[in-house]
Design a protein around this motif. Structure first.
Motif, mmCIF file in Angstrom:
data_model
loop_
_atom_site.group_PDB
_atom_site.id
_atom_site.type_symbol
_atom_site.label_atom_id
_atom_site.label_comp_id
_atom_site.label_asym_id
_atom_site.label_seq_id
_atom_site.Cartn_x
_atom_site.Cartn_y
_atom_site.Cartn_z
ATOM 1 N N SER A 362 -11.402 21.102 -24.831
ATOM 2 C CA SER A 362 -12.323 21.074 -23.691
ATOM 3 C C SER A 362 -12.246 22.370 -22.898
ATOM 4 O O SER A 362 -13.270 22.884 -22.422
ATOM 5 C CB SER A 362 -11.994 19.883 -22.783
ATOM 6 N N ALA A 363 -11.045 22.931 -22.769
ATOM 7 C CA ALA A 363 -10.906 24.213 -22.070
ATOM 8 C C ALA A 363 -11.608 25.336 -22.827
ATOM 9 O O ALA A 363 -12.205 26.225 -22.221
ATOM 10 C CB ALA A 363 -9.421 24.536 -21.885
ATOM 11 N N ILE A 364 -11.570 25.289 -24.170
ATOM 12 C CA ILE A 364 -12.251 26.314 -24.967
ATOM 13 C C ILE A 364 -13.764 26.253 -24.744
ATOM 14 O O ILE A 364 -14.427 27.277 -24.547
ATOM 15 C CB ILE A 364 -11.905 26.136 -26.451
ATOM 16 N N VAL A 365 -14.322 25.057 -24.762
ATOM 17 C CA VAL A 365 -15.765 24.908 -24.566
ATOM 18 C C VAL A 365 -16.163 25.324 -23.156
ATOM 19 O O VAL A 365 -17.173 26.012 -22.955
ATOM 20 C CB VAL A 365 -16.190 23.455 -24.855
ATOM 21 N N LEU A 366 -15.369 24.945 -22.157
ATOM 22 C CA LEU A 366 -15.670 25.332 -20.781
ATOM 23 C C LEU A 366 -15.618 26.844 -20.608
ATOM 24 O O LEU A 366 -16.454 27.435 -19.916
ATOM 25 C CB LEU A 366 -14.681 24.669 -19.824
ATOM 26 N N ARG A 367 -14.631 27.468 -21.241
ATOM 27 C CA ARG A 367 -14.516 28.922 -21.133
ATOM 28 C C ARG A 367 -15.738 29.614 -21.748
ATOM 29 O O ARG A 367 -16.256 30.590 -21.201
ATOM 30 C CB ARG A 367 -13.237 29.384 -21.835
ATOM 31 N N ALA A 368 -16.226 29.094 -22.863
ATOM 32 C CA ALA A 368 -17.422 29.684 -23.476
ATOM 33 C C ALA A 368 -18.640 29.520 -22.588
ATOM 34 O O ALA A 368 -19.445 30.436 -22.441
ATOM 35 C CB ALA A 368 -17.665 29.033 -24.839
ATOM 36 N N GLU A 369 -18.793 28.365 -21.950
ATOM 37 C CA GLU A 369 -19.944 28.148 -21.065
ATOM 38 C C GLU A 369 -19.869 29.025 -19.831
ATOM 39 O O GLU A 369 -20.886 29.567 -19.380
ATOM 40 C CB GLU A 369 -20.016 26.676 -20.667
ATOM 41 N N ARG A 370 -18.687 29.190 -19.290
ATOM 42 C CA ARG A 370 -18.560 30.033 -18.100
ATOM 43 C C ARG A 370 -18.802 31.496 -18.433
ATOM 44 O O ARG A 370 -19.341 32.245 -17.629
ATOM 45 C CB ARG A 370 -17.171 29.854 -17.495
ATOM 46 N N THR A 371 -18.411 31.917 -19.640
ATOM 47 C CA THR A 371 -18.683 33.287 -20.050
ATOM 48 C C THR A 371 -20.175 33.539 -20.134
ATOM 49 O O THR A 371 -20.673 34.596 -19.770
ATOM 50 C CB THR A 371 -18.019 33.571 -21.410
ATOM 51 N N VAL A 372 -20.927 32.544 -20.591
ATOM 52 C CA VAL A 372 -22.382 32.676 -20.667
ATOM 53 C C VAL A 372 -22.955 32.926 -19.286
ATOM 54 O O VAL A 372 -23.778 33.803 -19.062
ATOM 55 C CB VAL A 372 -22.989 31.406 -21.295
ATOM 56 N N LYS A 373 -22.498 32.171 -18.290
ATOM 57 C CA LYS A 373 -23.040 32.323 -16.938
ATOM 58 C C LYS A 373 -22.586 33.636 -16.305
ATOM 59 O O LYS A 373 -23.332 34.270 -15.576
ATOM 60 C CB LYS A 373 -22.591 31.145 -16.080
ATOM 61 N N ALA A 374 -21.353 34.054 -16.592
ATOM 62 C CA ALA A 374 -20.850 35.269 -15.966
ATOM 63 C C ALA A 374 -21.547 36.518 -16.493
ATOM 64 O O ALA A 374 -21.672 37.505 -15.777
ATOM 65 C CB ALA A 374 -19.345 35.387 -16.196
ATOM 66 N N ARG A 375 -22.018 36.488 -17.728
ATOM 67 C CA ARG A 375 -22.644 37.659 -18.326
ATOM 68 C C ARG A 375 -24.167 37.589 -18.290
ATOM 69 O O ARG A 375 -24.840 38.194 -19.101
ATOM 70 C CB ARG A 375 -22.178 37.803 -19.783
ATOM 71 N N TRP A 376 -24.708 36.816 -17.396
ATOM 72 C CA TRP A 376 -26.156 36.697 -17.300
ATOM 73 C C TRP A 376 -26.703 37.881 -16.542
ATOM 74 O O TRP A 376 -26.574 37.964 -15.332
ATOM 75 C CB TRP A 376 -26.515 35.388 -16.601
ATOM 76 N N PRO A 377 -27.323 38.865 -17.198
ATOM 77 C CA PRO A 377 -27.860 40.021 -16.475
ATOM 78 C C PRO A 377 -29.144 39.655 -15.754
ATOM 79 O O PRO A 377 -29.860 38.749 -16.151
ATOM 80 C CB PRO A 377 -28.124 41.042 -17.591
ATOM 81 N N ALA A 378 -29.449 40.376 -14.700
ATOM 82 C CA ALA A 378 -30.633 40.118 -13.893
ATOM 83 C C ALA A 378 -31.808 40.964 -14.346
ATOM 84 O O ALA A 378 -32.681 41.309 -13.563
ATOM 85 C CB ALA A 378 -30.331 40.386 -12.424
ATOM 86 N N VAL A 379 -31.858 41.363 -15.630
ATOM 87 C CA VAL A 379 -32.950 42.173 -16.154
ATOM 88 C C VAL A 379 -33.491 41.488 -17.396
ATOM 89 O O VAL A 379 -32.918 40.527 -17.897
ATOM 90 C CB VAL A 379 -32.486 43.608 -16.502
#
Length: 404
Positions: A362-379
């Protein structure tokens, strides 16, 4: 339709194929329900009497004025299927299809591909498609059955594992929706005190045509299907029905969330994986969907979600991600559909899963989802530069830059 084809001056064979295409289009809409459309444009088939290959990159097509040679600009998939034809694994249809788009004419070839021979599976893998990830649970059949390395358990690979693929489908839908909303706001005008949205303007439609949202989704669907079918495995997925997003949309309260759910290509991913598995000689199993993500895979107790829709709390006091619970429960259900020799291995491997492993996965899946949100560029979606912005490269060392 015959009169329209006669006016173009094409041979009678083209007229027959055009009428056939018009009837097929009309009947398909009539069977689907609703009022059938008016057929205004068709892409006729060209049978073997009116075309042939002049060379590897040229077609000879017969028209009323005689035969004409047309140069081809083949797609890379054309060469792939032609190579399969040369090797005897595929057969090219005797007819081709011509379709005109603006000032170009496309020739579409049809191939019947022989699937590869069925292979002995090395694992059983269940996958679940989500908004930004695809979670896969894999049971290695060889690692579960082979006990030669019992004397050194430290280096034995675990029989059950979890893998996460980042797809960013929800991220793409959110980004492109924001772009379209910004364009519509910038093109809106006020007439007689009433504000008119820019969605209906010609400039907005021209801009939207240049967006690559569909192509990006299609590319990621193909890559996921390729990754899941690279090795001989038995693939398992939920039987989602015709419209899997309808129930999810009904429970969603936010308009943005409903839009992202609608844009998720769930059926496209499952269908592409199934087709690729059939092409590569792999087995694909569907299991019925029944509250898989809301049941603890270890204790078979219903989960509660006090902290949000992702992390579930088991009555026995441990946490589990709903995607991890879903794929493990799909594997348990698949054990009822498999042969006894595979089903016994899957049941034994899942019986060794404990609370600690559930929390780690569960921690692995959560870490992957949070990485997606953290690397969301505004362009707008684009390829990242090889050199980070603001980096200083010494003169003469442009080809030897080492990023920090």
């Amino acid at each position: 339709m015959k009169e329209v084809v006669k006016q173009t001056g094409l041979p009678f064979a083209y007229a027959q194929q055009a009428v056939k295409e018009a009837v097929e289009a009309y009947n398909s809409w009539a069977e689907a329900g609703g009022r059938p459309p008016e057929v205004r444009r068709v892409a006729p088939y060209v049978d073997e009497r009116t075309w042939r290959f002049d060379s590897a990159t040229a077609l000879s097509i017969r028209l009323m004025s005689g035969r004409h040679a047309a140069e081809l600009w083949p797609h890379k998939r054309f060469w792939l299927f032609e190579w399969l034809v040369r090797g005897g694994r595929a057969k090219r249809a005797s007819t081709i299809r011509l379709r005109r788009v603006k000032n170009r004419v496309y020739a579409m070839f049809t191939y019947e591909v022989e699937p590869e021979a069925e292979k002995e599976p090395a694992a059983v893998a269940a996958f679940d498609v989500n908004d930004n990830t695809v979670v896969v649970a894999r049971v290695d059949l060889k690692a579960s059955a082979d006990r030669v390395a019992q004397w050194n358990r430290k280096w034995v690979q675990p029989s059950t594992s979890i893998k996460v693929f980042k797809t960013d489908f929800g991220r793409l839908a959110k980004r492109y929706a924001a772009i379209r909303r910004k364009w519509a706001e910038g093109l809106s005008v006020e007439v007689s005190g009433r504000k008119l949205s820019g969605v209906h303007t010609r400039e907005f439609r021209k801009r939207v045509k240049r967006l690559r949202e569909g192509k990006r989704k299609r590319d990621r669907v193909n890559k996921i299907a390729h990754e899941l079918t690279r090795e001989p495995v038995i693939l398992v997925a939920e039987d989602l029905g015709r419209r899997p997003q309808e129930e999810m949309v009904e429970r969603a309260k936010s308009a943005g969330l409903r839009h992202r759910i609608k844009q998720m290509p769930i059926k496209a991913v499952v269908g592409k994986v199934r087709d690729r598995a059939a092409e590569r000689g792999l087995r694909f199993v569907f299991v019925s969907a029944s509250r898989y993500s809301k049941t603890c895979p270890v204790h078979r107790e219903p989960l509660s979600f006090p902290l949000g829709p992702k992390m579930g709390l088991c009555p026995h006091g441990h946490w589990v991600h709903r995607d991890v619970a879903a794929v493990l429960n799909i594997l348990k259900k698949a054990a009822e559909e498999l042969e006894p020799k595979y089903a016994e291995v899957v049941r034994h491997a899942l019986s060794t899963v404990d609370k600690r492993q559930l929390e780690e996965w569960s921690a692995i899946v959560l870490r992957a989802e949070r990485t997606v949100k953290a690397r969301w560029p505004a362009v707008l979606a684009r390829a990242g530069p090889m050199t980070p912005p603001g980096a200083i490269i010494p003169a003469g060392d442009e080809g030897a830059y080492d990023p920090p």
